[in-house]
Design an enzyme around this catalytic site. Structure first.
Site, short mmCIF file in Angstrom:
data_model
loop_
_atom_site.label_atom_id
_atom_site.label_comp_id
_atom_site.label_asym_id
_atom_site.label_seq_id
_atom_site.Cartn_x
_atom_site.Cartn_y
_atom_site.Cartn_z
N TRP A 21 39.04 57.78 -2.13
CA TRP A 21 38.92 56.47 -1.49
C TRP A 21 40.02 55.50 -1.91
O TRP A 21 40.81 55.04 -1.09
CB TRP A 21 37.54 55.89 -1.80
CG TRP A 21 37.36 54.46 -1.38
CD1 TRP A 21 37.96 53.81 -0.33
CD2 TRP A 21 36.53 53.47 -2.01
NE1 TRP A 21 37.54 52.50 -0.25
CE2 TRP A 21 36.66 52.27 -1.28
CE3 TRP A 21 35.68 53.51 -3.11
CZ2 TRP A 21 35.98 51.10 -1.63
CZ3 TRP A 21 34.99 52.35 -3.45
CH2 TRP A 21 35.15 51.17 -2.71
N ASP A 49 36.22 65.04 -0.09
CA ASP A 49 35.77 64.00 0.83
C ASP A 49 36.84 62.93 0.99
O ASP A 49 37.41 62.45 0.00
CB ASP A 49 34.49 63.36 0.29
CG ASP A 49 33.99 62.25 1.20
OD1 ASP A 49 33.34 62.58 2.21
OD2 ASP A 49 34.27 61.07 0.92
N TYR A 54 40.88 55.32 4.68
CA TYR A 54 41.39 55.25 3.32
C TYR A 54 42.92 55.17 3.37
O TYR A 54 43.59 56.11 3.81
CB TYR A 54 40.97 56.46 2.49
CG TYR A 54 39.48 56.59 2.26
CD1 TYR A 54 38.59 55.55 2.55
CD2 TYR A 54 38.94 57.76 1.75
CE1 TYR A 54 37.22 55.68 2.35
CE2 TYR A 54 37.58 57.90 1.53
CZ TYR A 54 36.72 56.86 1.84
OH TYR A 54 35.37 57.01 1.64
N TRP A 205 28.47 58.50 -3.48
CA TRP A 205 29.75 58.01 -3.98
C TRP A 205 29.51 56.97 -5.08
O TRP A 205 28.43 56.42 -5.20
CB TRP A 205 30.61 57.43 -2.86
CG TRP A 205 30.06 56.26 -2.08
CD1 TRP A 205 29.23 56.32 -1.00
CD2 TRP A 205 30.33 54.87 -2.30
NE1 TRP A 205 28.95 55.05 -0.53
CE2 TRP A 205 29.62 54.14 -1.30
CE3 TRP A 205 31.10 54.18 -3.23
CZ2 TRP A 205 29.66 52.75 -1.23
CZ3 TRP A 205 31.14 52.79 -3.14
CH2 TRP A 205 30.42 52.09 -2.16
#
Length: 335
Positions: A21, A49, A54, A205
């Site tokens: 992220w 992921d 992002y 997350w």
């Protein structure tokens, strides 16, 4: 590494997943990002992921380059769609147009011809849910997506999607990706019971609460150089936690509990979320390969009930539990 099924599906994923992220294409240089992915692969992580938004696509590109040459069938690659990817009226949300364009762009950036899991990054109040579900169903039928999930949806929103899928004969969503950690437990009262009943798994997350549960933020001290809190671009994501001196004091009190269990504090935090049987995987992020090597030691760890109770006693009212705190943006119409 230990492995779990993604909800009630037949897909087996690593119980610790690697996410990018705030790191790839943004916080760390590409050489370091590639080293972190290599550390994840070396540790047995097979689940990765990311999301189109992002670093506005750069994170997907970096991950694609990092995984190039790996056996595709040995990996599970997840991405997401929803947030704005341009200035156009249709460059956001969960319309058919944005979903179809979004998956094509993600596949190109990642250098793959399919995604193992494609997730609706938030709930879209401006698009009929039937339209969204049909668009996802079409991607499954075309083989571009194997499974469909959601991220940060409330229980009633997940339930609506399940009912629509059943009524229209579509494949059901199989997962939810919420924030979940010792301090943020808002999914426990409504989302988890629904998902347990319906066979969805949680891919959580921020198990270390943006680094706060690592213990590196000391009360009364400046944030360490190179940490997320010290980053002018990303510090606001954890400012509410790192600016809470009372909370930081409590986190320090968790250190001896981790030591008793033979774990570092980050390992304890990751192991804690994995005690929830509805959690299919915990997503870790890293700005250094050593962080990956440390975090993966939480795989397969069993925490005793007494230790879990003592963690709750230490954290007390600092824990957030209100399911209403799961918020989907309502201002994406802009059309």
């Amino acid at each position: 590494m230990d492995f779990r099924h993604l909800g009630s599906t037949g897909l087996i994923i690593s119980e610790i997943a690697y996410g990018n992220w705030l790191t790839h294409g943004s916080q760390v240089e590409e050489e370091t990002a590639l080293a972190c992915v290599r550390a994840a692969l070396d540790a047995g992580i097979t689940t990765f992921d990311t999301a189109d938004v992002y670093a506005q696509g750069r994170a997907e590109e970096v991950l694609g380059r990092a995984l190039k040459g790996e056996r595709r069938d040995g990996l599970e690659i997840f991405s997401k769609v929803f947030w704005p990817m341009g200035e156009g009226r249709n460059d956001k949300g969960l319309s058919r147009k944005h979903i179809v364009r979004g998956v094509e762009d993600s596949l190109r950036r990642l250098g793959t011809d399919y995604l193992d899991l494609y997730q609706a990054h938030r709930f879209d109040y401006t698009t009929p849910l039937e339209e969204t579900m049909r668009a996802f169903e079409d991607l499954v039928r075309q083989g571009k997506v194997l499974y469909v999930g959601v991220s940060e949806w409330r229980a009633e929103e997940i339930e609506r999607a399940l009912r629509i899928a059943d009524e229209m004969g579509f494949d059901r969503i199989v997962s939810n990706q919420p924030q979940y950690n010792m301090l943020w437990r808002v999914i426990e009262s409504e989302v988890v019971p629904l998902c347990e009943r319906e066979g969805l798994g949680q891919i959580v997350w921020s198990p270390i609460a943006g680094g706060v549960l690592s213990g590196k933020y000391k009360p009364g001290r400046e944030a360490p150089a190179g940490s997320r809190a010290a980053d002018p671009k990303h510090g606001h994501f954890v400012a509410g936690l790192t600016g809470n001196e009372a909370l930081l004091e409590k986190v320090q009190q968790l250190e001896p509990l981790a030591a008793e269990a033979g774990l570092s504090l980050p390992q304890l935090a990751v192991a804690w979320v994995l005690q929830n049987s509805n959690v299919s995987a915990a997503i870790i992020g890293a700005s250094r390969p050593e962080q990956v090597a440390d975090n993966v030691q939480a795989a397969g760890v069993k925490l005793e009930a007494d230790l879990l109770a003592r963690i709750d006693e230490v954290l007390g009212e600092s824990v957030k539990r209100d399911p209403a705190l799961t918020v989907s943006p309502e201002n994406v119409r802009g059309r």
